[in-house]
Design a protein around this motif. Structure first.
Motif, PDB file in Angstrom:
ATOM      1  N   THR A   5      42.349  35.351  42.362  1.00 19.45           N
ATOM      2  CA  THR A   5      41.847  35.655  41.035  1.00 19.45           C
ATOM      3  C   THR A   5      40.331  35.770  41.101  1.00 19.45           C
ATOM      4  O   THR A   5      39.700  35.293  42.048  1.00 19.45           O
ATOM      5  CB  THR A   5      42.226  34.576  40.006  1.00 19.45           C
ATOM      6  N   PHE A   6      39.767  36.410  40.112  1.00 16.18           N
ATOM      7  CA  PHE A   6      38.321  36.410  39.971  1.00 16.18           C
ATOM      8  C   PHE A   6      37.982  36.457  38.492  1.00 16.18           C
ATOM      9  O   PHE A   6      38.815  36.821  37.657  1.00 16.18           O
ATOM     10  CB  PHE A   6      37.674  37.572  40.737  1.00 16.18           C
ATOM     11  N   THR A   8      35.743  37.908  35.419  1.00 19.00           N
ATOM     12  CA  THR A   8      34.926  39.052  35.027  1.00 19.00           C
ATOM     13  C   THR A   8      33.641  38.573  34.355  1.00 19.00           C
ATOM     14  O   THR A   8      33.501  37.399  33.998  1.00 19.00           O
ATOM     15  CB  THR A   8      35.685  39.966  34.062  1.00 19.00           C
ATOM     16  N   PHE A  16      44.920  39.429  41.442  1.00 23.28           N
ATOM     17  CA  PHE A  16      45.056  40.597  42.313  1.00 23.28           C
ATOM     18  C   PHE A  16      45.847  40.227  43.549  1.00 23.28           C
ATOM     19  O   PHE A  16      46.028  39.045  43.884  1.00 23.28           O
ATOM     20  CB  PHE A  16      43.679  41.155  42.713  1.00 23.28           C
ATOM     21  N   ASP A  18      46.199  41.438  47.753  1.00 23.40           N
ATOM     22  CA  ASP A  18      45.484  42.108  48.843  1.00 23.40           C
ATOM     23  C   ASP A  18      46.374  42.020  50.077  1.00 23.40           C
ATOM     24  O   ASP A  18      46.593  40.944  50.620  1.00 23.40           O
ATOM     25  CB  ASP A  18      44.151  41.402  49.060  1.00 23.40           C
ATOM     26  N   LEU A  53      45.068  45.292  41.437  1.00 25.31           N
ATOM     27  CA  LEU A  53      44.580  44.438  40.353  1.00 25.31           C
ATOM     28  C   LEU A  53      45.610  44.429  39.234  1.00 25.31           C
ATOM     29  O   LEU A  53      46.104  45.482  38.835  1.00 25.31           O
ATOM     30  CB  LEU A  53      43.254  44.984  39.814  1.00 25.31           C
ATOM     31  N   SER A  61      47.332  37.992  35.028  1.00 24.05           N
ATOM     32  CA  SER A  61      45.979  38.092  34.489  1.00 24.05           C
ATOM     33  C   SER A  61      45.928  37.668  33.027  1.00 24.05           C
ATOM     34  O   SER A  61      46.885  37.848  32.273  1.00 24.05           O
ATOM     35  CB  SER A  61      45.457  39.527  34.608  1.00 24.05           C
ATOM     36  N   ASP A  77      36.901  46.735  35.468  1.00 24.44           N
ATOM     37  CA  ASP A  77      37.451  45.553  36.141  1.00 24.44           C
ATOM     38  C   ASP A  77      37.872  45.885  37.573  1.00 24.44           C
ATOM     39  O   ASP A  77      37.670  45.077  38.492  1.00 24.44           O
ATOM     40  CB  ASP A  77      38.662  45.023  35.360  1.00 24.44           C
ATOM     41  N   ALA A  78      38.466  47.062  37.767  1.00 23.54           N
ATOM     42  CA  ALA A  78      38.881  47.466  39.109  1.00 23.54           C
ATOM     43  C   ALA A  78      37.674  47.626  40.025  1.00 23.54           C
ATOM     44  O   ALA A  78      37.702  47.215  41.198  1.00 23.54           O
ATOM     45  CB  ALA A  78      39.676  48.771  39.041  1.00 23.54           C
ATOM     46  N   LEU A  81      36.491  44.274  41.052  1.00 27.52           N
ATOM     47  CA  LEU A  81      37.305  43.697  42.118  1.00 27.52           C
ATOM     48  C   LEU A  81      36.887  44.246  43.480  1.00 27.52           C
ATOM     49  O   LEU A  81      36.758  43.496  44.454  1.00 27.52           O
ATOM     50  CB  LEU A  81      38.781  43.967  41.872  1.00 27.52           C
ATOM     51  N   GLN A  84      33.881  42.489  44.415  1.00 26.94           N
ATOM     52  CA  GLN A  84      34.205  41.110  44.774  1.00 26.94           C
ATOM     53  C   GLN A  84      34.712  41.027  46.204  1.00 26.94           C
ATOM     54  O   GLN A  84      34.402  40.078  46.941  1.00 26.94           O
ATOM     55  CB  GLN A  84      35.270  40.580  43.804  1.00 26.94           C
ATOM     56  N   LEU A  85      35.483  42.029  46.620  1.00 29.22           N
ATOM     57  CA  LEU A  85      36.067  42.038  47.959  1.00 29.22           C
ATOM     58  C   LEU A  85      35.145  42.675  48.995  1.00 29.22           C
ATOM     59  O   LEU A  85      35.500  42.749  50.177  1.00 29.22           O
ATOM     60  CB  LEU A  85      37.406  42.783  47.930  1.00 29.22           C
TER      61      LEU A  85
END
Length: 272
Positions: A5-6, A8, A16, A18, A53, A61, A77-78, A81, A84-85
């Motif tokens: 999770t992350f 926003t 998400f 992965d 996501l 979510s 948001d995508a 992400l 974030q990655l």
């Protein structure tokens, strides 16, 4: 496989998935679905990494502020992400709503897009197309009458009969919304997202310069083959692929979907 999770910028916690390693592919679900829907049709390829996501109000979510629900917000948001990655460039794609998100990313964040996959798209460039009006019918009935009574009233709608005549699979999906967990989330999503569009004009679609695959099927009221053909004609060099609809044969639909994705991704990853 990893899941996480992350948070926003506005404080909404999103989930998400992965999976794999290699060429990153942001592969998004449709309206009301979760990570399992895009995973079902994604091919098992070495050297390809699938990232999905779960958009606000979907899957694991959080819903967050209902007034922020939009295709534009899901797109932001995508992109958050991917940041974030630590992913600078990726193939982007998705099914239905996921296709709209991917299209918006490709148009607005072109330097970060390696390829584009539009599967069973529901929009070209229009806002609130008439063939999506039935989602708002579901939202209105669910909000006013609740799941059980709302569904009973839904069964009497002439518009549902139109959908059923073209695609029993679409009709079954629409009925499922009345049983979806968290009716508040369902009402918020269905009353807002189908009234929108990707927000990318046709002239801008004609300027996209990225390898593109458009997947469509016939006998689909919501995701018409005409929509897929229109997008393929607008985007320079796009490859159009027609697969069997779920209405006719679900197993063939999944198999042909995977094959189409597999060929395109393998070519982009240099695996063939």
């Amino acid at each position: 496989m990893s899941a996480g999770t992350f948070l926003t910028a506005d404080g909404c916690r999103l989930a998400f998935e992965d999976v794999g390693s290699g060429l990153p592919v942001l592969w998004q679900h449709g309206l009301g679905a979760d990570r399992d829907q895009p995973a079902e049709v994604f091919p098992a390829l070495d050297g390809v990494r699938r990232i999905t996501l779960e958009c606000r109000g979907h899957g694991r979510s959080e819903l967050g502020d209902e007034h922020r629900l939009s295709i534009a917000q899901f797109t932001a948001d995508a992109m958050a992400l991917l940041d974030q990655l630590g992913i600078e460039r990726a193939i982007v794609g998705g099914i239905s709503l996921g296709a709209a998100i991917a299209l918006r990313i490709a148009a607005l964040h072109a330097p970060r897009v390696l390829g584009l996959i539009l599967a069973r798209p529901a929009w070209v460039d229009e806002q609130g197309p008439e063939h999506l009006r039935i989602y708002r019918d579901v939202a209105e009935l669910l909000a006013t009458h609740g799941p059980q009574a709302g569904k009973a009233r839904f069964e009497t709608l002439p518009r549902l009969a139109e959908v059923e005549a073209v695609s029993p699979d679409n009709a079954a999906s629409l009925r499922w919304f009345f049983a979806r967990p968290n009716p508040r989330s369902t009402v918020a999503l269905l009353s807002r997202i189908p009234a929108e569009g990707p927000g990318i004009p046709r002239d801008q679609l004609r300027t996209l310069a990225v390898p593109t695959l458009v997947i469509g099927n016939d006998q689909d009221y919501v995701h018409t083959l005409a929509t897929a053909h229109a997008l393929a004609a607008l985007i320079p060099g796009a490859i159009a692929c027609e697969i069997t609809s779920k209405t006719l044969d679900r197993a063939r639909y999944v198999s042909e979907f995977r094959d189409a994705l597999g060929c395109f991704l393998a070519a982009q990853a240099g695996l063939r």
